[in-house]
Design a protein around this motif. Structure first.
Motif, PDB file in Angstrom:
ATOM      1  N   ALA A 427       0.831  -1.210   0.000  1.00 41.47           N
ATOM      2  CA  ALA A 427       0.000   0.000   0.000  1.00 41.47           C
ATOM      3  C   ALA A 427       0.861   1.254   0.000  1.00 41.47           C
ATOM      4  N   LEU A 428       1.915   1.246   0.815  1.00 44.07           N
ATOM      5  CA  LEU A 428       2.809   2.409   0.849  1.00 44.07           C
ATOM      6  C   LEU A 428       3.537   2.565  -0.488  1.00 44.07           C
ATOM      7  N   GLY A 429       4.071   1.473  -1.009  1.00 46.60           N
ATOM      8  CA  GLY A 429       4.790   1.552  -2.281  1.00 46.60           C
ATOM      9  C   GLY A 429       3.907   2.044  -3.411  1.00 46.60           C
ATOM     10  N   TYR A 430       2.695   1.503  -3.495  1.00 44.57           N
ATOM     11  CA  TYR A 430       1.792   1.911  -4.575  1.00 44.57           C
ATOM     12  C   TYR A 430       1.401   3.384  -4.443  1.00 44.57           C
ATOM     13  N   THR A 431       1.116   3.812  -3.210  1.00 47.38           N
ATOM     14  CA  THR A 431       0.706   5.209  -3.001  1.00 47.38           C
ATOM     15  C   THR A 431       1.838   6.166  -3.359  1.00 47.38           C
ATOM     16  N   ILE A 432       3.059   5.841  -2.956  1.00 50.48           N
ATOM     17  CA  ILE A 432       4.202   6.675  -3.327  1.00 50.48           C
ATOM     18  C   ILE A 432       4.345   6.712  -4.848  1.00 50.48           C
ATOM     19  N   MET A 433       4.161   5.568  -5.491  1.00 51.61           N
ATOM     20  CA  MET A 433       4.344   5.465  -6.944  1.00 51.61           C
ATOM     21  C   MET A 433       3.358   6.358  -7.694  1.00 51.61           C
ATOM     22  N   VAL A 434       2.110   6.383  -7.284  1.00 55.88           N
ATOM     23  CA  VAL A 434       1.104   7.132  -8.043  1.00 55.88           C
ATOM     24  C   VAL A 434       0.939   8.567  -7.553  1.00 55.88           C
ATOM     25  N   ARG A 435       1.321   8.840  -6.284  1.00 55.47           N
ATOM     26  CA  ARG A 435       1.136  10.194  -5.748  1.00 55.47           C
ATOM     27  C   ARG A 435       2.402  11.030  -5.802  1.00 55.47           C
ATOM     28  N   THR A 436       3.551  10.391  -5.664  1.00 59.17           N
ATOM     29  CA  THR A 436       4.830  11.119  -5.730  1.00 59.17           C
ATOM     30  C   THR A 436       5.781  10.358  -6.659  1.00 59.17           C
ATOM     31  N   PRO A 437       5.523  10.406  -7.963  1.00 54.32           N
ATOM     32  CA  PRO A 437       6.292   9.590  -8.931  1.00 54.32           C
ATOM     33  C   PRO A 437       7.789   9.906  -8.945  1.00 54.32           C
ATOM     34  N   ASP A 438       8.193  11.040  -8.398  1.00 57.99           N
ATOM     35  CA  ASP A 438       9.635  11.335  -8.334  1.00 57.99           C
ATOM     36  C   ASP A 438      10.348  10.357  -7.400  1.00 57.99           C
ATOM     37  N   ASN A 439       9.583   9.706  -6.541  1.00 57.98           N
ATOM     38  CA  ASN A 439      10.185   8.750  -5.594  1.00 57.98           C
ATOM     39  C   ASN A 439       9.956   7.312  -6.060  1.00 57.98           C
ATOM     40  N   MET A 440      10.021   7.107  -7.374  1.00 59.64           N
ATOM     41  CA  MET A 440       9.722   5.808  -7.956  1.00 59.64           C
ATOM     42  C   MET A 440      10.640   4.708  -7.422  1.00 59.64           C
ATOM     43  N   LYS A 441      11.914   4.993  -7.238  1.00 55.31           N
ATOM     44  CA  LYS A 441      12.830   3.967  -6.753  1.00 55.31           C
ATOM     45  C   LYS A 441      12.419   3.462  -5.372  1.00 55.31           C
ATOM     46  N   GLU A 442      12.053   4.384  -4.500  1.00 50.72           N
ATOM     47  CA  GLU A 442      11.606   3.998  -3.154  1.00 50.72           C
ATOM     48  C   GLU A 442      10.338   3.149  -3.240  1.00 50.72           C
ATOM     49  N   ALA A 443       9.428   3.563  -4.137  1.00 43.55           N
ATOM     50  CA  ALA A 443       8.167   2.842  -4.293  1.00 43.55           C
ATOM     51  C   ALA A 443       8.408   1.410  -4.753  1.00 43.55           C
ATOM     52  N   ILE A 444       9.248   1.269  -5.779  1.00 38.74           N
ATOM     53  CA  ILE A 444       9.497  -0.066  -6.333  1.00 38.74           C
ATOM     54  C   ILE A 444      10.191  -0.959  -5.310  1.00 38.74           C
ATOM     55  N   LYS A 445      11.087  -0.381  -4.524  1.00 31.80           N
ATOM     56  CA  LYS A 445      11.762  -1.166  -3.491  1.00 31.80           C
ATOM     57  C   LYS A 445      10.750  -1.735  -2.496  1.00 31.80           C
ATOM     58  N   LEU A 446       9.792  -0.917  -2.108  1.00 31.57           N
ATOM     59  CA  LEU A 446       8.752  -1.370  -1.163  1.00 31.57           C
ATOM     60  C   LEU A 446       7.876  -2.454  -1.792  1.00 31.57           C
TER      61      LEU A 446
END
Length: 546
Positions: A427-446
């Protein structure tokens, strides 16, 4: 199913070896359950030719919930002791589950030939009343010419007709059967006769039937309870209540029968009488919550809202959520929704059940009171100890409202507290991915960590697939999203998968997936936004169908 009953060798000439095997079977039953113990017992039963061991094997088969094993064990049991009355209903059940109706009929015939009464049949019908497959076979069995003159078969047919609402047919036959019946069966038949009379509009005769039955069986609780019920229906509630109070009933029956009376009075709209009567019933014991629940409804129907709410404050157990739901319903109807949250928070604390908060938040949202939904979530997070589900619900609300940072903050707290929870990581990774795409690396890691923990969760697979799509890896995205869609038909997964198919120029496939997604949830924002970009005509068509 075949059983390897030779798996444990038994020296049949050695009594000590047989005793050892029985002890092994008993140990296996206690430590590993019926599935492990059955082959041991069955083997021992064959070697000892002891019906009591076959009976134990049958018990193990029942415990293992294996119908084939029950059939094997009961067959052996009856071969060793054809007069084992307990074996017949057990084997009958197993045969009917296996739809071996003809063999079941032969079993009943054998039972009669052995001089064993078919007195288990009426109860057998009642126990299978909700199993349509077995009830259909019982119709065939009980119509057998070889059994038609048996009083227990005739009684069982009455029970069967009663379950199917054949009241006129029952009344045409029941008197002759009553004359032949034992006291145990007669009590049940009297109640069936009275209810059948009631159903054909002969209420007075129905009451007279129960009154006569009570004279003959003064200790029958079943006749007593049904008599009170029909007295109330016949507008004799005062007499019924007096009769109830005069009876010497144990606590559980006083509650049980009293609860039935209260419900009947409330159905008739006798709210004041319901309040007076229910207030006399004891609250201690297993039905205290139910009694308070009926009393609260009567108080509310009588215009005593505060008293009704106060009474509901003592309702928990299996009716706990029902009580919370009524609090919300009553206060919205009274245009006092601002009172709801404090009551629900108190109930949640007392019951230690955060689900109350989640449920009431949804009810607030249905009433378009998002302010009260957030208020309840915020107050609960400050007051309760078990808040994971509540915090997760608030994160979802924040995300739906476009407040991505607030959603991410809540989800980060959950991940910090539960670093190996795949759902929270996803849930955290997906939310970061779609809401703050500049943090894509962090999102994908999660998301990848969540996937490593639970590679079969379709929501996680969807997130990983969507991550690949956003990074331009359409082929890998297609593979993952296809898998997620096959595992779970979810509208959001459908939105993602359809978009990937569209980009791959499989427009027919995309339309099919999106159409199914619309059928699942045509209001999902992600789906609607996707269709608005690629196939707005589908939204128009969906609106027209409404």
């Amino acid at each position: 199913m075949e059983y390897d009953v030779q798996s444990i060798p038994v020296n049949q000439s050695n009594h000590a070896a047989q005793l050892t095997q029985l002890l092994q079977a008993e140990f296996s039953l206690q430590r590993h359950g019926g599935k492990a113990a059955f082959p041991l017992y069955f083997d021992a039963a064959q070697n000892t030719n002891d019906a009591s061991v076959s009976q134990r094997a049958t018990s193990a088969a029942i415990a293992s919930d294996n119908n084939d094993a029950v059939l094997l064990a009961t067959q052996l049991w009856l071969e060793q002791d054809p007069k084992a009355a307990q074996a017949y209903p057990v084997r009958l059940q197993a045969l009917l589950v296996d739809e071996q109706t003809k063999i079941a009929q032969e079993l009943l015939t054998q039972c009669k030939k052995e001089g064993i009464a078919l007195d288990f049949l009426p109860d057998f019908v009642d126990q299978n009343i909700r199993n349509n497959r077995i009830m259909g076979q019982l119709q065939t069995l009980l119509a057998s010419k070889d059994l038609k003159d048996d009083v227990f078969v005739q009684t069982a047919k009455i029970h069967l007709d009663f379950a199917e609402g054949q009241y006129t047919s029952i009344l045409q036959r029941i008197e002759n059967i009553l004359v032949q019946s034992s006291d145990k069966e007669a009590e049940a038949l009297i109640v069936i006769k009275a209810f059948s009379l009631q159903q054909v509009g002969q209420n007075t005769l129905a009451q007279q039937t129960l009154e006569a039955g009570e004279q003959k069986y003064p200790n029958s609780q079943r006749i007593f309870a049904n008599l009170l019920d029909i007295m109330i229906e016949n507008q004799q509630s005062d007499a019924a209540i007096e009769k109830f109070h005069s009876a010497q009933l144990p606590l559980y029956l006083r509650q049980q029968i009293g609860l039935s009376i209260g419900q009947r009075l409330l159905q008739q709209g006798s709210t004041k009488q319901t309040i007076k009567f229910m207030s006399t019933l004891p609250r201690q014991g297993g039905l205290g919550y139910q009694i308070n629940f009926v009393l609260a409804n009567a108080l509310h129907d009588n215009g005593q809202l505060d008293s009704a709410l106060n009474t509901l404050s003592n309702v928990y157990g299996g009716l706990s959520w029902n009580a919370s739901e009524l609090v919300v319903k009553w206060l919205y109807n009274a245009k006092q929704p601002e009172r709801i949250n404090s009551i629900i928070l108190q109930r949640t604390t007392n019951d230690n059940e955060p689900g109350h908060v989640i449920g009431v938040v949804d009810l607030h949202l249905q009433k378009q009171r998002k302010d009260l939904a957030y208020e309840l979530l915020n107050q609960s997070l400050a007051a309760l100890s078990d808040t994971d589900a509540i915090r997760y619900r608030r994160a979802i609300m924040h995300d739906q409202d476009g407040n991505g940072q607030a959603a991410i903050s809540d989800l980060k707290i959950l991940v910090e507290q539960h670093p190996n929870d795949a759902s929270y990581l996803n849930a955290l990774g997906y939310t970061i991915m779609v809401r703050t795409p500049d943090n894509m690396k962090e999102a994908i890691k999660l998301i990848e960590k969540a996937y490593a923990l639970d590679p079969k969760d379709p929501a996680i697979i969807d997130s990983l697939g969507w991550a690949h799509y956003l990074q331009g890896d359409v082929a890998q995205a297609n593979q993952l999203l296809s898998e997620a869609w096959s595992l779970m038909k979810d509208a959001e997964i459908g939105a993602h998968y359809g978009e990937v198919l569209w980009v791959m120029e499989d427009t027919d496939g995309a339309y099919d997936v999106w159409q199914r997604a619309l059928e699942i949830n045509d209001q999902l924002p992600t789906l609607r936004q996707t269709l608005q970009r690629y196939a707005p005509e589908m939204l128009t068509e969906a609106k027209d169908k409404q």
